[in-house]
Design an enzyme around this catalytic site. Structure first.
Site, PDB file in Angstrom:
ATOM      1  N   ASP A   1      81.871 -79.330 -31.254  1.00  0.00           N
ATOM      2  CA  ASP A   1      81.681 -80.695 -30.750  1.00  0.00           C
ATOM      3  C   ASP A   1      80.231 -80.923 -30.311  1.00  0.00           C
ATOM      4  O   ASP A   1      79.551 -79.993 -29.884  1.00  0.00           O
ATOM      5  CB  ASP A   1      82.640 -80.931 -29.573  1.00  0.00           C
ATOM      6  CG  ASP A   1      82.851 -82.411 -29.315  1.00  0.00           C
ATOM      7  OD1 ASP A   1      82.390 -83.241 -30.125  1.00  0.00           O
ATOM      8  OD2 ASP A   1      83.466 -82.744 -28.290  1.00  0.00           O
TER       9      ASP A   1
ATOM     10  N   HIS B   1      75.505 -83.282 -37.969  1.00  0.00           N
ATOM     11  CA  HIS B   1      76.455 -82.439 -38.713  1.00  0.00           C
ATOM     12  C   HIS B   1      75.692 -81.426 -39.581  1.00  0.00           C
ATOM     13  O   HIS B   1      76.108 -80.281 -39.720  1.00  0.00           O
ATOM     14  CB  HIS B   1      77.360 -83.305 -39.595  1.00  0.00           C
ATOM     15  CG  HIS B   1      78.230 -84.247 -38.810  1.00  0.00           C
ATOM     16  ND1 HIS B   1      78.919 -83.854 -37.689  1.00  0.00           N
ATOM     17  CD2 HIS B   1      78.520 -85.575 -38.972  1.00  0.00           C
ATOM     18  CE1 HIS B   1      79.599 -84.887 -37.200  1.00  0.00           C
ATOM     19  NE2 HIS B   1      79.359 -85.940 -37.956  1.00  0.00           N
TER      20      HIS B   1
ATOM     21  N   LEU C   1      85.452 -60.022 -42.827  1.00  0.00           N
ATOM     22  CA  LEU C   1      85.553 -61.186 -41.934  1.00  0.00           C
ATOM     23  C   LEU C   1      86.276 -62.277 -42.701  1.00  0.00           C
ATOM     24  O   LEU C   1      86.019 -62.465 -43.897  1.00  0.00           O
ATOM     25  CB  LEU C   1      84.145 -61.665 -41.539  1.00  0.00           C
ATOM     26  CG  LEU C   1      84.038 -63.042 -40.874  1.00  0.00           C
ATOM     27  CD1 LEU C   1      84.719 -63.055 -39.508  1.00  0.00           C
ATOM     28  CD2 LEU C   1      82.561 -63.445 -40.716  1.00  0.00           C
TER      29      LEU C   1
HETATM   30  C1  FPP Z   1      82.316 -82.927 -33.936  1.00  0.00           C
HETATM   31  O1  FPP Z   1      81.162 -83.511 -33.391  1.00  0.00           O
HETATM   32  C2  FPP Z   1      82.054 -82.497 -35.317  1.00  0.00           C
HETATM   33  C3  FPP Z   1      82.772 -82.919 -36.398  1.00  0.00           C
HETATM   34  C4  FPP Z   1      83.914 -83.832 -36.297  1.00  0.00           C
HETATM   35  C5  FPP Z   1      82.406 -82.500 -37.779  1.00  0.00           C
HETATM   36  C6  FPP Z   1      81.953 -81.093 -37.922  1.00  0.00           C
HETATM   37  C7  FPP Z   1      81.525 -80.877 -39.317  1.00  0.00           C
HETATM   38  C8  FPP Z   1      80.469 -80.124 -39.701  1.00  0.00           C
HETATM   39  C9  FPP Z   1      79.639 -79.303 -38.800  1.00  0.00           C
HETATM   40  C10 FPP Z   1      80.152 -80.064 -41.155  1.00  0.00           C
HETATM   41  C11 FPP Z   1      81.262 -79.396 -41.920  1.00  0.00           C
HETATM   42  C12 FPP Z   1      80.688 -78.532 -42.900  1.00  0.00           C
HETATM   43  C13 FPP Z   1      81.050 -77.257 -43.165  1.00  0.00           C
HETATM   44  C14 FPP Z   1      80.189 -76.482 -44.013  1.00  0.00           C
HETATM   45  C15 FPP Z   1      82.283 -76.591 -42.636  1.00  0.00           C
HETATM   46  P1  FPP Z   1      81.134 -85.064 -33.093  1.00  0.00           P
HETATM   47  O2  FPP Z   1      80.655 -85.764 -34.325  1.00  0.00           O
HETATM   48  O3  FPP Z   1      82.475 -85.519 -32.618  1.00  0.00           O
HETATM   49  O4  FPP Z   1      80.062 -85.147 -31.960  1.00  0.00           O
HETATM   50  P2  FPP Z   1      80.002 -86.191 -30.757  1.00  0.00           P
HETATM   51  O5  FPP Z   1      81.237 -85.978 -29.924  1.00  0.00           O
HETATM   52  O6  FPP Z   1      78.756 -85.817 -30.056  1.00  0.00           O
HETATM   53  O7  FPP Z   1      79.937 -87.569 -31.387  1.00  0.00           O
END
Ligand code: FPP
Length: 232
Positions: free
Chosen positions: A17, A34, A128
């Site tokens: 997050d 992201h 892993l």
């Molecule tokens: C949460 O932060 C993050 C997500 C919902 C997406 C996570 C996805 C990635 C890191 C990319 C996926 C790629 C791979 C290679 C697995 P948020 O957007 O909710 O953050 P915020 O709460 O600060 O808005």
């Protein structure tokens, strides 16, 4: 240098997050958060290898994330696509098995194909296991498991029956769940599987997560006294 940790979790599950806030704080589009988040995934995988973690589950896309803008969803799919397709694939090089949990049917065809192909290519590795939770929801997982048992003709079900039908049936329940960014919620992650997981909520935004934070998390886990409802 590897610091000795006496007791490491077998399975770490991570709610990554803070990507959006990381980007907004810098005046950048959310998708760049992201993108940096993928670098943090790569650092974390290397740290898992270094400290001997056996399973690491990353919550990359939830059943609720479809509510986000089309642009953000496509951005996440593109990152996933790029990550899986990378030629210098660290999964093969480092003998890491890739698996996923969640329902991938609604995902773009090419992405599904690449993902399943890499899963097939890495299926015999066991150093892993990196498990991506994509279009995953804990309630959806439990509901699908129960429906599957009904379809198999079960009249009465046990806790074990459900565990054996969940998307995570081939892996142990997570010992340690980390959610970055200081938010203290489970957000429909591995609900059934987390019954006795140790939880940790560091304040760091996911894109800044690195080996130093990983090690700190391991030290916190090392001090936890897991009793599973018993006494000692
Ligand atoms: C949460 O932060 C993050 C997500 C919902 C997406 C996570 C996805 C990635 C890191 C990319 C996926 C790629 C791979 C290679 C697995 P948020 O957007 O909710 O953050 P915020 O709460 O600060 O808005």
């Amino acid at each position: 240098m590897t610091i000795k940790i006496k007791k490491v979790p077998t399975h770490i599950a991570i709610i990554m997050d803070g990507n959006g806030r990381w980007a907004t704080k810098r005046g950048l589009p959310r998708n760049l958060g992201h993108k940096e988040g993928v670098n943090a995934i790569e650092r974390t995988i290397l740290a898992c290898l270094k400290y001997g973690i056996k399973y690491c589950t990353f919550f990359a896309f939830s059943t609720e994330n479809w509510k986000r803008s089309k642009e953000e969803i496509e951005g996440i799919f593109n990152l996933l696509r790029e990550y899986i397709k990378k030629d210098d694939n660290s999964f093969i090089k480092n003998k890491i098995k890739l698996t996923h949990i969640g329902v991938i049917e609604p995902f773009p065809e090419d992405l599904k194909k690449e993902l399943l192909q890499l899963e097939k290519q890495t299926k015999d590795f066991d150093k892993l296991i990196v498990n991506l939770a994509i279009n995953y929801g804990g309630r959806d997982d439990i509901t699908r498991a129960v429906n599957s048992l009904i379809n198999k003709g079960y009249k009465i079900i046990t806790e074990k029956d459900i565990l054996n039908e969940l998307d995570t049936k081939t892996m142990p329940e997570p010992d340690f769940v980390i959610r970055t960014s200081g938010e203290m919620r489970l957000s429909n992650f591995l609900l059934y599987q987390m019954a006795y997981s140790e939880l940790y909520f560091p304040k760091v935004y996911w894109p800044d997560f690195n080996e130093k934070y990983f090690l700190k998390a391991l030290k916190i886990y090392e001090k936890r006294n897991r009793r599973f409802g018993g006494v000692n």
